[in-house]
Design a protein around this motif. Structure first.
Motif, mmCIF file in Angstrom:
data_model
loop_
_atom_site.group_PDB
_atom_site.id
_atom_site.type_symbol
_atom_site.label_atom_id
_atom_site.label_comp_id
_atom_site.label_asym_id
_atom_site.label_seq_id
_atom_site.Cartn_x
_atom_site.Cartn_y
_atom_site.Cartn_z
ATOM 1 N N VAL A 36 0.813 -1.224 0.000
ATOM 2 C CA VAL A 36 0.000 0.000 0.000
ATOM 3 C C VAL A 36 0.847 1.275 0.000
ATOM 4 N N MET A 37 2.032 1.230 0.595
ATOM 5 C CA MET A 37 2.864 2.436 0.604
ATOM 6 C C MET A 37 3.848 2.358 -0.570
ATOM 7 N N GLY A 38 3.424 2.888 -1.727
ATOM 8 C CA GLY A 38 4.278 2.877 -2.915
ATOM 9 C C GLY A 38 3.965 1.732 -3.842
ATOM 10 N N PRO A 54 -1.169 -8.004 -1.081
ATOM 11 C CA PRO A 54 -1.277 -9.023 -0.021
ATOM 12 C C PRO A 54 -1.759 -8.449 1.305
ATOM 13 N N GLU A 55 -1.431 -7.170 1.593
ATOM 14 C CA GLU A 55 -1.924 -6.589 2.859
ATOM 15 C C GLU A 55 -3.456 -6.553 2.864
ATOM 16 N N ILE A 56 -4.038 -6.196 1.711
ATOM 17 C CA ILE A 56 -5.503 -6.113 1.641
ATOM 18 C C ILE A 56 -6.116 -7.507 1.700
ATOM 19 N N ILE A 83 5.350 -11.903 14.655
ATOM 20 C CA ILE A 83 5.568 -11.103 13.443
ATOM 21 C C ILE A 83 4.238 -10.610 12.851
ATOM 22 N N CYS A 84 4.349 -9.734 11.885
ATOM 23 C CA CYS A 84 3.192 -9.095 11.256
ATOM 24 C C CYS A 84 2.135 -10.131 10.826
ATOM 25 N N GLY A 85 0.906 -9.935 11.314
ATOM 26 C CA GLY A 85 -0.178 -10.872 11.003
ATOM 27 C C GLY A 85 -0.509 -10.908 9.523
ATOM 28 N N TYR A 86 -0.292 -9.795 8.833
ATOM 29 C CA TYR A 86 -0.561 -9.768 7.389
ATOM 30 C C TYR A 86 0.346 -10.766 6.655
ATOM 31 N N VAL A 87 1.611 -10.815 7.090
ATOM 32 C CA VAL A 87 2.556 -11.735 6.447
ATOM 33 C C VAL A 87 2.073 -13.168 6.623
ATOM 34 N N ALA A 116 9.245 1.641 2.850
ATOM 35 C CA ALA A 116 8.355 2.307 3.805
ATOM 36 C C ALA A 116 8.104 1.425 5.037
ATOM 37 N N CYS A 117 8.202 0.108 4.862
ATOM 38 C CA CYS A 117 8.101 -0.802 6.016
ATOM 39 C C CYS A 117 9.160 -1.874 5.827
ATOM 40 N N ASN A 118 9.954 -2.135 6.893
ATOM 41 C CA ASN A 118 11.022 -3.132 6.737
ATOM 42 C C ASN A 118 10.458 -4.536 6.501
ATOM 43 N N THR A 119 9.229 -4.762 6.994
ATOM 44 C CA THR A 119 8.604 -6.079 6.777
ATOM 45 C C THR A 119 8.383 -6.345 5.284
ATOM 46 N N TYR A 120 8.115 -5.280 4.519
ATOM 47 C CA TYR A 120 7.900 -5.466 3.073
ATOM 48 C C TYR A 120 9.060 -6.256 2.451
ATOM 49 N N VAL A 121 10.266 -5.858 2.841
ATOM 50 C CA VAL A 121 11.453 -6.441 2.201
ATOM 51 C C VAL A 121 11.574 -7.923 2.566
ATOM 52 N N LYS A 122 11.350 -8.221 3.861
ATOM 53 C CA LYS A 122 11.467 -9.619 4.293
ATOM 54 C C LYS A 122 10.315 -10.459 3.724
ATOM 55 N N TRP A 123 9.157 -9.827 3.615
ATOM 56 C CA TRP A 123 7.971 -10.513 3.044
ATOM 57 C C TRP A 123 8.276 -10.898 1.595
ATOM 58 N N GLY A 124 8.825 -9.958 0.849
ATOM 59 C CA GLY A 124 9.192 -10.230 -0.548
ATOM 60 C C GLY A 124 10.126 -11.431 -0.663
ATOM 61 N N LYS A 360 -0.412 -5.128 18.128
ATOM 62 C CA LYS A 360 0.707 -6.036 18.444
ATOM 63 C C LYS A 360 1.534 -6.361 17.214
ATOM 64 N N SER A 361 0.874 -6.656 16.103
ATOM 65 C CA SER A 361 1.658 -7.254 15.032
ATOM 66 C C SER A 361 2.055 -6.290 13.924
ATOM 67 N N CYS A 362 1.875 -4.990 14.122
ATOM 68 C CA CYS A 362 2.468 -4.054 13.158
ATOM 69 C C CYS A 362 3.300 -3.050 13.936
ATOM 70 N N ARG A 363 4.562 -3.396 14.097
ATOM 71 C CA ARG A 363 5.448 -2.505 14.865
ATOM 72 C C ARG A 363 5.724 -1.239 14.085
ATOM 73 N N THR A 364 5.660 -1.345 12.755
ATOM 74 C CA THR A 364 6.009 -0.189 11.929
ATOM 75 C C THR A 364 5.146 1.014 12.290
ATOM 76 N N VAL A 365 3.866 0.803 12.462
ATOM 77 C CA VAL A 365 3.023 1.963 12.780
ATOM 78 C C VAL A 365 2.807 2.134 14.277
ATOM 79 N N ASP A 390 -5.116 -5.666 18.078
ATOM 80 C CA ASP A 390 -4.405 -6.119 16.886
ATOM 81 C C ASP A 390 -5.278 -5.932 15.661
ATOM 82 N N MET A 391 -4.652 -5.947 14.485
ATOM 83 C CA MET A 391 -5.446 -5.761 13.267
ATOM 84 C C MET A 391 -5.810 -7.115 12.647
ATOM 85 N N MET A 392 -5.254 -8.228 13.205
ATOM 86 C CA MET A 392 -5.493 -9.546 12.614
ATOM 87 C C MET A 392 -5.826 -10.619 13.650
HETATM 88 S S1 SF4 Z 1 4.437 -4.481 9.664
HETATM 89 FE FE1 SF4 Z 1 2.669 -3.086 9.440
HETATM 90 S S2 SF4 Z 1 3.141 -1.747 7.691
HETATM 91 FE FE2 SF4 Z 1 4.546 -3.495 7.613
HETATM 92 S S3 SF4 Z 1 3.526 -4.991 6.287
HETATM 93 FE FE3 SF4 Z 1 2.900 -5.496 8.367
HETATM 94 S S4 SF4 Z 1 0.986 -4.340 8.685
HETATM 95 FE FE4 SF4 Z 1 1.973 -3.462 6.858
#
Ligand code: SF4
Length: 425
Positions: A36-38, A54-56, A83-87, A116-124, A360-365, A390-392
């Motif tokens: 979502v960010m970029g 994938p976040e959506i 770790i991030c629930g979205y992942v 924009a989020c370090n998780t993006y890189v590891k998720w990729g 809990k699971s999005c430390r970035t924000v 949490d969001m998930m």
């Molecule tokens: S840590 Fe937060 S910003 Fe990063 S991918 Fe997960 S929900 Fe999105």
């Protein structure tokens, strides 16, 4: 009918988007996985990639109340509960061959991340390992400090812009290689034109919510608008949706039509919504007459669309680099340097309170929210609530506990209005 049209159209577009993804999965077409960010949708559409966020997808599993099944599956596979629930939800979607409550998700042909989020890189890297697909990470220079974002036209900005432009040219070459299609600059112009309409509309809609009563709830309605802004960026459908949305919100503002509750408190939301109990979470505030008039979510998750930046179609690649730099940098600022903008939001929207929702699971924000809350309270005399969940992951969502704290917050707001006190819960 004008009033309510956006929410209906948004839901329809969402269903159609997932139907298209299912068709792409059935045809075994490789998708572009983006964030979502970029997201760079304008560019990726030139190569006809189906676009997957994938976040959506992940948040949709929570809204549909099945996220726990996906989270458990990923944790059983070996991913940590931390770790991030979205992942994790996405990993489970991949392990299930793309099966998702809204359809089937095609496999990636490539992925585009930003810093924009370090998780993006590891998720990729997970998709890289699973499918052997290329992951392109766009490095966007952030602001060097609060209020220190270089302005367009300065040497500093131009250096950053050129750095991004160089990367975009590399991405174009990668897209040509993966898709087997030649880059067509006129198609890019077309998609950027639609994105211009969408960004202009997004900014206008946010501004229209300064009216009293608010014309939409930033937490519930805003999330629908955000979904369309993401999934349909760069398309005629996305542009038309936002043109209609502005018309609807302007009509509501002119006729003083609010959301269907009696607006008593105007609130700002900081963080990501509580998707496992999405509707109920919103009701915990609206039952008291609380309306979210704006949020940091509509800011950072829009990837900077809130700025209303419009591309210069005469110099598309240069201008794309400028827009991506401004947008993603602004999204990062919303996490690192949010205080002044939140103070401005409070003033512009005449807000009565601010609700912080660290998860809990999005430390970035979530990291640092307690400190930024203190900083904001030092410059604005506005009550705030700090409520964690949490969001998930429904295992860390306690509705009863949340309700107690939210009720106490509103009681405090009422007593403040009566006595001029300033409670912080
Ligand atoms: S840590 Fe937060 S910003 Fe990063 S991918 Fe997960 S929900 Fe999105």
């Amino acid at each position: 009918m004008l009033v309510g049209r956006a929410n209906e159209n948004g839901a329809r577009l969402f269903r159609e988007w997932f139907q298209e993804l299912t068709a792409a999965a059935d045809e075994k077409r490789g998708a572009a996985y983006v964030f979502v960010m970029g997201s760079l949708c304008e560019l990726l559409r030139v190569f006809d990639f189906p676009i997957v966020f994938p976040e959506i997808n992940s948040l949709q599993t929570a809204v549909r109340r099945v996220a726990h099944e996906y989270l458990n599956e990923a944790e059983n596979y070996g991913f940590s509960p931390d770790i991030c629930g979205y992942v994790k939800a996405d990993v489970a979607v991949q392990l299930r061959g793309g099966t998702h409550p809204m359809g089937r998700i095609p496999k990636p042909a490539l992925a585009v991340a930003t810093n924009a989020c370090n998780t993006y890189v590891k998720w990729g890297e997970i998709w890289e390992r699973m499918y052997g697909v290329p992951v392109f990470t766009l490095d966007i220079p952030g602001s060097r400090g609060a209020g220190l974002a270089s302005a367009p036209g300065t040497d500093d900005f131009e250096r950053d812009r050129r750095y991004v432009e160089g990367q975009l040219r590399e991405l174009i070459a990668l897209c040509e290689r993966v898709s087997g299609k030649r880059f067509d600059v006129d198609r890019l112009r077309e998609h950027m034109g639609h994105a211009n309409t969408l960004s202009t509309g997004w900014r206008q809609v946010l501004e229209l919510n300064r009216s009293r009563p608010a014309v939409f709830n930033a937490l519930s309605d805003g999330t629908i608008f955000l979904g369309v802004a993401k999934g349909f960026r760069g398309t005629p459908e996305g542009a038309a949706f936002f043109t209609d949305l502005v018309e609807e919100m302007r009509y509501k503002a002119e006729h003083r039509i609010g959301i269907p509750i009696d607006e008593k408190w105007r609130l700002i939301f900081v963080g990501v919504p509580c998707y496992p109990i999405f509707r109920r979470f919103s009701e915990l505030f609206s039952d008291w007459g609380g309306v979210f008039v704006n949020s940091t979510y509509l800011w950072f998750a829009s990837g900077g669309a809130n700025l209303g930046f419009t591309y210069d179609l005469r110099r598309p690649i240069e201008s794309l680099a400028e827009g991506v730099l401004l947008g993603v940098r602004d999204a990062m600022d919303s996490m690192f340097f949010q205080t002044q903008t939140l103070a401005q939001m409070i003033d512009d929207h005449a807000a009565d309170g601010v609700v912080y929702h660290p998860i809990k699971s999005c430390r970035t924000v979530s990291t640092g929210l307690a400190d930024t809350r203190r900083a904001l309270m030092a410059i604005r005399d506005v009550p705030s609530l700090f409520v964690e969940s949490d969001m998930m992951d429904r295992r860390v969502v306690s509705e009863a506990q949340m309700k107690n704290r939210i009720d106490a917050f509103f009681e405090g707001l009422a007593s403040r209005r009566q006595h001029g006190a300033a409670p912080t819960v």
